[in-house]
Design an enzyme around this catalytic site. Sequence first.
Site, PDB file in Angstrom:
ATOM      1  N   CYS A  61       0.851  -1.186   0.000  1.00  0.00           N
ATOM      2  CA  CYS A  61       0.000   0.000   0.000  1.00  0.00           C
ATOM      3  C   CYS A  61       0.884   1.233   0.000  1.00  0.00           C
ATOM      4  CB  CYS A  61      -0.905  -0.007   1.232  1.00  0.00           C
ATOM      5  SG  CYS A  61      -1.995   1.414   1.342  1.00  0.00           S
ATOM      6  N   HIS A 108      -9.019  -3.264  -3.009  1.00  0.00           N
ATOM      7  CA  HIS A 108      -8.061  -2.529  -2.175  1.00  0.00           C
ATOM      8  C   HIS A 108      -8.459  -1.057  -2.059  1.00  0.00           C
ATOM      9  CE1 HIS A 108      -3.877  -1.798  -0.630  1.00  0.00           C
ATOM     10  NE2 HIS A 108      -4.197  -0.575  -1.009  1.00  0.00           N
ATOM     11  N   GLU A 109      -8.739  -0.425  -3.194  1.00  0.00           N
ATOM     12  CA  GLU A 109      -9.067   1.005  -3.186  1.00  0.00           C
ATOM     13  C   GLU A 109     -10.445   1.263  -2.586  1.00  0.00           C
ATOM     14  OE1 GLU A 109      -6.578   2.839  -3.598  1.00  0.00           O
ATOM     15  OE2 GLU A 109      -5.330   1.311  -4.540  1.00  0.00           O
ATOM     16  N   HIS A 159     -10.029   1.487   1.031  1.00  0.00           N
ATOM     17  CA  HIS A 159      -9.536   2.818   1.412  1.00  0.00           C
ATOM     18  C   HIS A 159     -10.694   3.804   1.551  1.00  0.00           C
ATOM     19  CE1 HIS A 159      -5.218   2.954   1.659  1.00  0.00           C
ATOM     20  NE2 HIS A 159      -5.086   2.259   0.536  1.00  0.00           N
TER      21      HIS A 159
END
Length: 143
Positions: free
Chosen positions: A86, A124-125, A128
């Site tokens: 990351c 993953h994003e 976030h």
Amino acid sequence: MRSIIQYPNYLLRQRALTVPAKEVVDDIVKEMFRTLKKSGGVGLAANQVGNSSSIFVYKLGNGETGYFTGPKILWMKEPYLATEGCLSLEDRTYVITRYKSINVRSYNRGYETLTDELAQIFQHEYDHLQGILICDHGKETNA
């Protein structure tokens, strides 16, 4: 170009809730792509650069680029273990459960089924944008 916020900065824990107007999205996306290119990463969420918009950009291994606004995961299939890093957790990698196939929707692209590399980047994003980091539900590999 903006600096990428590093963990444990509280901004990484903030949920991205806003989707700005198209003309503002274009400016945000351009700036995020400049930052992503400089970082050498494959994805970047707006909150990683201090923006509360629900946007992330990506660059695939084949050079394809794109972005999602107001993304949402609708379903996920075929879990597997992935090793990820990351940009906000420099020099750390984690083993984390991801899904090979996901169905998503976003304001700028509608409904899609994503697989493989783009599915992993999206997950993953998207995390976030929910204020979740890979260190929250993955196991560090270089601890």
